[in-house]
Design an enzyme around this catalytic site. Structure first.
Site, PDB file in Angstrom:
ATOM      1  N   GLY A 303       3.456 -25.948 -34.314  1.00 29.47           N
ATOM      2  CA  GLY A 303       3.488 -27.050 -33.372  1.00 29.47           C
ATOM      3  C   GLY A 303       2.094 -27.371 -32.889  1.00 29.47           C
ATOM      4  O   GLY A 303       1.162 -26.584 -33.077  1.00 29.47           O
ATOM      5  N   MET A 304       1.955 -28.555 -32.312  1.00 24.92           N
ATOM      6  CA  MET A 304       0.683 -28.964 -31.729  1.00 24.92           C
ATOM      7  C   MET A 304       0.991 -29.707 -30.434  1.00 24.92           C
ATOM      8  O   MET A 304       1.779 -30.662 -30.424  1.00 24.92           O
ATOM      9  CB  MET A 304      -0.084 -29.854 -32.720  1.00 24.92           C
ATOM     10  N   GLU A 305       0.311 -29.267 -29.379  1.00 21.81           N
ATOM     11  CA  GLU A 305       0.656 -29.683 -28.012  1.00 21.81           C
ATOM     12  C   GLU A 305       0.091 -31.049 -27.626  1.00 21.81           C
ATOM     13  O   GLU A 305      -0.396 -31.208 -26.504  1.00 21.81           O
ATOM     14  CB  GLU A 305       0.154 -28.604 -27.051  1.00 21.81           C
ATOM     15  N   HIS A 329       6.453 -22.845 -26.227  1.00 21.82           N
ATOM     16  CA  HIS A 329       5.005 -22.682 -26.396  1.00 21.82           C
ATOM     17  C   HIS A 329       4.270 -24.024 -26.242  1.00 21.82           C
ATOM     18  O   HIS A 329       3.349 -24.144 -25.430  1.00 21.82           O
ATOM     19  CB  HIS A 329       4.718 -22.053 -27.765  1.00 21.82           C
ATOM     20  N   GLU A 330       4.695 -25.008 -27.024  1.00 20.69           N
ATOM     21  CA  GLU A 330       3.976 -26.296 -26.970  1.00 20.69           C
ATOM     22  C   GLU A 330       4.116 -26.937 -25.591  1.00 20.69           C
ATOM     23  O   GLU A 330       3.169 -27.529 -25.066  1.00 20.69           O
ATOM     24  CB  GLU A 330       4.457 -27.236 -28.076  1.00 20.69           C
ATOM     25  N   HIS A 333       1.714 -25.517 -23.019  1.00 20.53           N
ATOM     26  CA  HIS A 333       0.361 -26.077 -23.099  1.00 20.53           C
ATOM     27  C   HIS A 333       0.170 -27.256 -22.135  1.00 20.53           C
ATOM     28  O   HIS A 333      -0.971 -27.632 -21.857  1.00 20.53           O
ATOM     29  CB  HIS A 333       0.062 -26.548 -24.523  1.00 20.53           C
ATOM     30  N   GLU A 352      -4.536 -20.394 -25.563  1.00 14.31           N
ATOM     31  CA  GLU A 352      -3.438 -19.790 -26.319  1.00 14.31           C
ATOM     32  C   GLU A 352      -2.883 -18.526 -25.663  1.00 14.31           C
ATOM     33  O   GLU A 352      -1.684 -18.261 -25.751  1.00 14.31           O
ATOM     34  CB  GLU A 352      -3.869 -19.527 -27.766  1.00 14.31           C
ATOM     35  N   ASP A 407     -11.480 -22.935 -37.238  1.00 12.59           N
ATOM     36  CA  ASP A 407     -10.304 -22.713 -38.093  1.00 12.59           C
ATOM     37  C   ASP A 407     -10.448 -21.438 -38.922  1.00 12.59           C
ATOM     38  O   ASP A 407      -9.462 -20.780 -39.252  1.00 12.59           O
ATOM     39  CB  ASP A 407     -10.093 -23.882 -39.075  1.00 12.59           C
ATOM     40  N   TYR A 415      -3.925 -15.364 -28.946  1.00 13.16           N
ATOM     41  CA  TYR A 415      -2.529 -15.521 -28.545  1.00 13.16           C
ATOM     42  C   TYR A 415      -1.980 -14.240 -27.919  1.00 13.16           C
ATOM     43  O   TYR A 415      -1.599 -14.205 -26.755  1.00 13.16           O
ATOM     44  CB  TYR A 415      -1.660 -15.862 -29.767  1.00 13.16           C
TER      45      TYR A 415
END
Ligand code: BES
Ligand code: ZN
Length: 642
Positions: A303-305, A329-330, A333, A352, A407, A415
């Site tokens: 996922g991306m928030e 989680h998302e 954020h 994270e 990356d 995390y």
């Protein structure tokens, strides 16, 4: 304060360029006397992953006018950047990667757009190319850039109709974190700079465009967006496809291809409850709507928030809500990350670690302590396994990225070690004090980008000194700057796994056949535990076959169980799974679920098989996934390691 070689080199490069004003740009780079300006957040932050002279001039608003062209697979149009000058100057340096810049103009005193000179610098493998704009006067308020994207921008994936669920319409989406926004918008690509944005986007009929912003449809082909809260560049997001929307309640809902919409709505029906829980504990949800966008399976992350609109992989739609911690989680954020943001990518653990902690608190409130503790325990075991392989330097929360792309330094450390640190504080100070602290931390730094140092100062003042003699500075130091896990850590340990471990052991000891184990009522997490803690290297093919016959792991529709099982199979050289594994690797593109499996294959005698599977699947993967796998398969077959 770190001052890398890269910063020094880029300062030197800037000095070589022809404009006189470069002296100013270089002055503004992080080089001297930072302590004296530490009260101004931008001045106290050194981000060596951007070319931007953001300490001198920063963008406060971005206005986009873009066309999404599926035939050309190209974004093109204008961006207007509104500037705040902190120090007088005539030079603006922006980040770009593989962008074509057609023209640059500034708003002059007469209110007209006037062309100004610009140049694209030498391409840096990690940072891309600096776009340097030279104004004829000081403190220009607005600059307009006409540009288009390249054939394969790192921050965008273009999908053909065949790569979507419905197979009729193409699809595109952005993934800007960490430093990929620069591949589709020329801007200051550092999380230290926050800006509001607005956009007008056109595309062909039949497609819907969504962004991480408030959305108004202007016509069949034109959509308008506004993001009134100031956000960092990595949270600017766009997607377009044949999408439909289904509401979950008044302020939250799901965007998905029609074929996925009902399944996704059912799986994620608890989203409004999650929002309520988080808001109750950590303060109001401050972004208006919270929607989910379900992407095609090639989405490279879980996922991306993206604010107001989290981007979500379809691989967590298991049918039984077993993997919905991803949504927690998302959503989390929205406080840790989007409201209080890491100022540089060294500080990623602030995003994270806090998010993983908050995620688990949401899971506990919604589904109970057993589920939350099982998830903690599984992540902890995964972290231990990862730490065994990771360079020691990368096990530090406040990581030194050196010259790397963030990356390439990505791991579970920010995390799970981050979460363990916050759990440690929670246990030491007690939930009530710690919850109040976290809430006040979010309020205090709301809509700011902060460094680890700023967090530490706040922690010292509001927790360590407020309740003295509970946690020492040196313990905090061990957590934040130390390698590995502190000796004084109490690991999470779920009692719900005791029976699982006992049954696995009975089977391993030959006391029970797999088919005779009492697995009734096991949850997905208990199955994951059963598989994950199996021995590596010394299970026989007969044993794996026995497990598979009893439990039908191969071909399972739960993607986490599939990943766990294929990992176990490959670690024990049980290659009968290859045909099913090929399907797993071909149908999904989520990096965490495929890259480690390719890695195991690439170091076995099945390197060539894996390369063939990869080359056939490659065009369906995201450019960032392609980049890591290209490297893995770039050389001639390596000596097989057994
Ligand atoms: N923000 C991250 C994804 C990310 C991190 C992208 C760093 C680029 C650089 C997102 O919130 C995330 O953590 N995703 C995880 C979810 C999981 C830990 C629940 C993922 O994609 O696996
Ligand atoms: Zn995250």
């Amino acid at each position: 304060m770190f001052l890398s070689r890269r910063t020094l080199i880029s300062s030197a490069l800037l000095m070589l360029l022809p404009f006189v004003q470069y002296a100013n740009a270089a002055d503004s780079l992080p080089n001297s006397n930072l302590a004296s300006v530490a009260t101004s957040p931008l001045h106290s932050v050194a981000d060596n992953l951007t070319f931007a002279n953001y300490q001198q001039v920063s963008i406060h608003h971005i206005e986009l006018a873009l066309n999404v062209d599926f035939e050309l697979q190209q974004l093109s149009g204008n961006v207007i950047l509104e500037l705040d000058w902190h120090k007088a100057g005539k030079t603006l340096v922006l980040d770009t990667r593989d962008l074509t810049i057609n023209s640059v103009s500034m708003l002059n005193a007469k209110g007209q757009w006037q062309a100004v000179p610009f140049r694209l610098g030498v391409v840096d493998k990690v940072k891309g190319a600096a776009l340097t704009i030279q104004f004829p006067q000081e403190r220009v308020a607005k600059v307009k850039i006409n540009y288009h994207t390249s054939a394969n921008p790192s921050g965008i994936q273009w999908l053909t109709p065949e790569q979507t669920q419905g197979k009729q319409w193409p699809f595109m989406f952005s993934q800007s974190q960490a430093i990929h926004a620069r591949s589709w918008i020329p801007l200051q690509d550092t999380p230290a700079v926050r800006q509001t944005y607005s956009a007008t986007v056109t595309t062909k009929q039949g497609m819907s465009v969504v962004m991480s912003a408030d959305r108004t449809s202007l016509s069949d082909t034109q959509t308008q967006f506004t993001m009134p809260q100031a956000i960092p560049a990595y949270l600017i997001a766009i997607a377009a496809g044949h999408l439909q929307f289904a509401a979950l309640d008044k302020t939250s809902g799901i965007w998905a291809e029609p074929e996925m919409l009902a399944k996704a709505s059912k799986e994620f029906t608890d989203t409004p409850a999650m929002i309520a829980i988080a808001a109750k504990r950590y303060g109001d949800y401050r972004w208006g709507r919270y929607d989910l966008l379900i992407l095609p399976p090639s989405f490279p992350f879980g996922g991306m928030e993206n604010p107001r609109l989290s981007f979500i992989t379809p691989t967590v739609i298991a049918g039984d809500k077993s993997l919905v911690s991803l949504i927690a989680h998302e959503l989390a954020h929205s406080w840790s990350g989007n409201l209080v943001t890491n100022a540089t990518w060294r500080d990623l653990w602030l995003n994270e670690g806090f998010t993983t902690y908050v995620e688990n608190r949401i899971m506990e409130d919604l589904y109970g302590r057993d589920r939350a503790l099982m998830e903690q325990t599984i992540s902890y075991s995964e972290l231990l396994a990862e730490l065994a392989e990771l360079p020691a330097g990368d096990s530090v929360l406040h990581i030194d990225l050196g010259e790397r792309d963030p990356d390439d330094a990505f791991s579970g450390v920010p995390y799970v070690k981050g979460q363990l640190f916050l759990r440690f504080l929670e246990q030491k100070f007690g939930r009530e004090r710690f919850d109040n602290f976290v809430k006040s931390y979010f309020d205090h730094f709301a809509f700011q980008s902060i460094t680890t140092e700023q967090f530490r100062n706040y922690l010292t003042q509001h927790l360590l000194q407020r309740y003295p003699n509970i946690v020492s500075e040196s313990e905090v130091d061990t957590w934040i700057e130390g390698q590995g896990l502190p000796p004084f850590l109490t690991p999470p340990n779920s009692p719900a796994f005791d029976d699982i471990d006992a049954q696995r052991q009975a089977w391993l000891d030959g006391k029970a056949k797999a088919s005779a184990l009492n697995t009734q009522g096991w949850t997905v997490h208990q199955w994951l535990r059963f598989i994950n803690e199996m021995p590596r290297l010394n299970l026989t093919p007969a044993q794996l076959l026995e497990l598979d016959n009893a439990f039908h792991f191969t071909g399972t529709s739960n993607n986490e169980i599939a990943f766990a099982w294929y990992s176990l199979a490959l670690d024990n050289r049980y290659f009968s799974v290859l045909p099913a594994l090929k399907q797993h690797l071909t149908e999904i593109g989520r990096r965490r679920l495929i890259v480690p499996l390719y890695q195991k294959l690439a170091s076995s005698e099945h390197y060539d098989w894996a390369k063939t599977v990869y080359l056939a699947a490659r065009s369906g993967y995201h450019p960032q996934t392609q980049a890591s796998l290209d490297t893995m398969f770039s050389d001639t077959p390596i000596e097989h390691q057994h």
